[in-house]
Design a protein around this motif. Structure first.
Motif, PDB file in Angstrom:
ATOM      1  N   GLY A 175       0.802  -1.215   0.000  1.00  0.00           N
ATOM      2  CA  GLY A 175       0.000   0.000   0.000  1.00  0.00           C
ATOM      3  C   GLY A 175       0.831   1.258   0.000  1.00  0.00           C
ATOM      4  N   GLN A 176       2.079   1.155  -0.482  1.00  0.00           N
ATOM      5  CA  GLN A 176       3.004   2.284  -0.472  1.00  0.00           C
ATOM      6  C   GLN A 176       3.277   2.823  -1.879  1.00  0.00           C
ATOM      7  OE1 GLN A 176       4.412   3.798   2.282  1.00  0.00           O
ATOM      8  NE2 GLN A 176       2.972   2.513   3.431  1.00  0.00           N
ATOM      9  N   ILE A 177       2.345   2.608  -2.783  1.00  0.00           N
ATOM     10  CA  ILE A 177       2.573   3.004  -4.167  1.00  0.00           C
ATOM     11  C   ILE A 177       2.744   4.515  -4.318  1.00  0.00           C
ATOM     12  CG2 ILE A 177       0.138   3.238  -4.813  1.00  0.00           C
ATOM     13  CD1 ILE A 177       0.941   1.772  -7.463  1.00  0.00           C
ATOM     14  N   LEU A 178       2.210   5.292  -3.370  1.00  0.00           N
ATOM     15  CA  LEU A 178       2.359   6.749  -3.417  1.00  0.00           C
ATOM     16  C   LEU A 178       3.459   7.245  -2.485  1.00  0.00           C
ATOM     17  CD1 LEU A 178      -1.390   7.874  -3.543  1.00  0.00           C
ATOM     18  CD2 LEU A 178       0.219   7.569  -5.439  1.00  0.00           C
ATOM     19  N   ASN A 179       4.170   6.330  -1.870  1.00  0.00           N
ATOM     20  CA  ASN A 179       5.307   6.704  -1.033  1.00  0.00           C
ATOM     21  C   ASN A 179       6.359   7.365  -1.923  1.00  0.00           C
ATOM     22  OD1 ASN A 179       7.913   6.510   0.320  1.00  0.00           O
ATOM     23  ND2 ASN A 179       6.946   5.108   1.764  1.00  0.00           N
ATOM     24  N   PRO A 180       6.816   8.585  -1.583  1.00  0.00           N
ATOM     25  CA  PRO A 180       7.787   9.283  -2.430  1.00  0.00           C
ATOM     26  C   PRO A 180       9.040   8.451  -2.720  1.00  0.00           C
ATOM     27  CG  PRO A 180       6.914  10.773  -0.783  1.00  0.00           C
ATOM     28  CD  PRO A 180       6.389   9.410  -0.436  1.00  0.00           C
ATOM     29  N   ALA A 181       9.492   7.677  -1.733  1.00  0.00           N
ATOM     30  CA  ALA A 181      10.677   6.843  -1.943  1.00  0.00           C
ATOM     31  C   ALA A 181      10.389   5.748  -2.960  1.00  0.00           C
ATOM     32  CB  ALA A 181      11.131   6.227  -0.618  1.00  0.00           C
ATOM     33  N   TYR A 182       9.207   5.155  -2.903  1.00  0.00           N
ATOM     34  CA  TYR A 182       8.831   4.106  -3.861  1.00  0.00           C
ATOM     35  C   TYR A 182       8.759   4.690  -5.269  1.00  0.00           C
ATOM     36  CZ  TYR A 182       6.247   0.259  -6.011  1.00  0.00           C
ATOM     37  OH  TYR A 182       5.855  -0.767  -6.837  1.00  0.00           O
ATOM     38  N   ILE A 183       8.187   5.861  -5.378  1.00  0.00           N
ATOM     39  CA  ILE A 183       8.080   6.517  -6.684  1.00  0.00           C
ATOM     40  C   ILE A 183       9.458   6.860  -7.219  1.00  0.00           C
ATOM     41  CG2 ILE A 183       7.248   8.569  -7.896  1.00  0.00           C
ATOM     42  CD1 ILE A 183       4.887   8.598  -5.876  1.00  0.00           C
ATOM     43  N   PHE A 184      10.293   7.453  -6.375  1.00  0.00           N
ATOM     44  CA  PHE A 184      11.629   7.881  -6.814  1.00  0.00           C
ATOM     45  C   PHE A 184      12.483   6.699  -7.253  1.00  0.00           C
ATOM     46  CE2 PHE A 184      16.112   8.613  -5.757  1.00  0.00           C
ATOM     47  CZ  PHE A 184      16.389   9.672  -6.616  1.00  0.00           C
ATOM     48  N   LEU A 185      12.465   5.625  -6.465  1.00  0.00           N
ATOM     49  CA  LEU A 185      13.319   4.479  -6.777  1.00  0.00           C
ATOM     50  C   LEU A 185      12.854   3.717  -8.011  1.00  0.00           C
ATOM     51  CD1 LEU A 185      13.928   3.170  -3.150  1.00  0.00           C
ATOM     52  CD2 LEU A 185      15.617   4.217  -4.669  1.00  0.00           C
ATOM     53  N   ASN A 186      11.624   3.943  -8.424  1.00  0.00           N
ATOM     54  CA  ASN A 186      11.123   3.291  -9.638  1.00  0.00           C
ATOM     55  C   ASN A 186      11.204   4.186 -10.864  1.00  0.00           C
ATOM     56  OD1 ASN A 186      10.393   0.543  -9.161  1.00  0.00           O
ATOM     57  ND2 ASN A 186       8.698   1.243  -7.893  1.00  0.00           N
ATOM     58  N   VAL A 187      11.642   5.425 -10.684  1.00  0.00           N
ATOM     59  CA  VAL A 187      11.719   6.351 -11.812  1.00  0.00           C
ATOM     60  C   VAL A 187      12.645   5.814 -12.890  1.00  0.00           C
ATOM     61  CG1 VAL A 187      12.640   8.591 -12.527  1.00  0.00           C
ATOM     62  CG2 VAL A 187      11.073   8.452 -10.609  1.00  0.00           C
ATOM     63  N   PHE A 188      13.787   5.251 -12.467  1.00  0.00           N
ATOM     64  CA  PHE A 188      14.779   4.764 -13.418  1.00  0.00           C
ATOM     65  C   PHE A 188      14.471   3.319 -13.823  1.00  0.00           C
ATOM     66  CE2 PHE A 188      16.933   7.944 -10.777  1.00  0.00           C
ATOM     67  CZ  PHE A 188      17.337   8.842 -11.756  1.00  0.00           C
ATOM     68  N   GLY A 189      13.508   3.143 -14.714  1.00  0.00           N
ATOM     69  CA  GLY A 189      13.255   1.826 -15.263  1.00  0.00           C
ATOM     70  C   GLY A 189      12.646   0.821 -14.320  1.00  0.00           C
ATOM     71  N   LEU A 190      11.826   1.274 -13.379  1.00  0.00           N
ATOM     72  CA  LEU A 190      11.147   0.361 -12.437  1.00  0.00           C
ATOM     73  C   LEU A 190      12.158  -0.504 -11.679  1.00  0.00           C
ATOM     74  CD1 LEU A 190       8.128  -0.765 -14.653  1.00  0.00           C
ATOM     75  CD2 LEU A 190       8.147   0.990 -12.860  1.00  0.00           C
ATOM     76  N   THR A 191      13.122   0.160 -11.054  1.00  0.00           N
ATOM     77  CA  THR A 191      14.206  -0.539 -10.351  1.00  0.00           C
ATOM     78  C   THR A 191      13.692  -1.505  -9.298  1.00  0.00           C
ATOM     79  OG1 THR A 191      15.569   1.440 -10.657  1.00  0.00           O
ATOM     80  CG2 THR A 191      16.340  -0.201  -9.066  1.00  0.00           C
TER      81      THR A 191
END
Length: 285
Positions: A175-191
């Motif tokens: 349930g953390q899909i809107l967590n800023p860290a989750y968003i940031f870490l997935n910016v580069f190609g869904l890391t």
């Protein structure tokens, strides 16, 4: 401080069902590592045999710390690096217990098996892609590269694998899909998605694994005590890379770490606990 004493053997992890059969790795090739047995102020040493550990990503910010701590604890290390010249300036190349080998985890399991070799008893994966314009880089390194390492281990019969992953890899399910860290870490190609898929492959492989998911990584020296929680528990917090390296080395030594996914951060207010107790508090997966 001496660190070598009794040898410990690790069992195979029970794999999840696979879509196709696979060959189990024989117990005779299971990992034996060195550890210390303390009796008061006295250290009892037995079977003083050095064990060689292969470290992928050995020149990375976390990987080099893992190499340093392994050497300090009496292990021999085979350091897998992409750039031999860079490795010569980062690693202690004059240390007789250190062997540096050119390694590209994207080249496939066959080539990696040759590089890891029959003399390695365990593999620690501390690789990580370099941010850039290639949006497939996280999948090439953090997914396919890790899978290649696992398959190389299976070919060789190396039955100990430790992965440095990340908290929030399963952030969507938490349930953390809107967590800023989750968003940031997935910016580069869904890391994080790439890392999660690699984790799932490890857990299906039958190899004895420990998956370590640290919080935000700090280059500063350790502060606070390590807090260890089960998978999909932590969604914030940070930890020194030195402490991450320490957890990885302890995972090699302690059988309580077998077949487990652990999440770690450090907190100033947390009481300091032995790593044996921390690992024992986490259920096998």
């Amino acid at each position: 401080m001496a660190t070598m004493s009794m040898l410990r053997s690790y069992p195979l992890c029970h794999p999840y069902p696979l879509s196709k059969p696979y060959s189990r790795i024989p117990l005779s090739r299971s990992l034996s590592v060195v550890s210390s047995k303390m009796e008061g102020s006295e250290i009892t040493e037995q079977n003083q045999v050095k064990k060689k550990i292969f470290v992928a990503g050995a020149t990375g910010s976390t990987g080099k710390r893992i190499v340093e701590q392994l050497l300090a604890r009496g292990f021999e290390v085979k350091a897998g690096v992409r750039d031999l010249d860079k490795a010569g300036t980062i690693l202690s190349k004059d240390n007789p217990s250190l062997q540096i080998v050119k390694t590209d985890v994207t080249e496939g399991a066959e080539k990696l098996a040759e590089t890891i070799g029959d003399d390695s008893q365990a593999v620690i994966c501390a690789t990580g892609f370099r941010p850039g314009w290639d949006l497939f880089a996280p999948w090439k390194v953090d997914n396919f590269g890790t899978v290649n390492l696992v398959e190389a281990c299976r070919k060789l019969g190396v039955n100990r694998f430790i992965l440095i992953s990340s908290i929030l890899v399963n952030g969507a399910a938490m349930g953390q899909i809107l967590n800023p860290a989750y968003i940031f870490l997935n910016v580069f190609g869904l890391t994080l998605v790439a890392k999660l898929q690699a984790e799932r492959h490890i857990r299906k492989s039958g190899i004895n694994y420990t998956i370590i998911r640290p919080g935000g990584l700090r280059n500063e020296p350790p502060s606070g005590s390590v807090v260890m929680e089960p998978e999909d528990t932590l969604y914030q917090g940070s930890i020194s890379r030195d402490q991450v390296a320490e957890v990885a080395v302890e995972a090699l030594i302690l059988p309580e770490s077998s077949c487990k996914v652990v999440e770690i951060v450090s907190r100033d207010e947390a009481p300091k606990q032995p790593y044996k107790n921390l690992f024992a508090s986490i259920k096998q997966t």
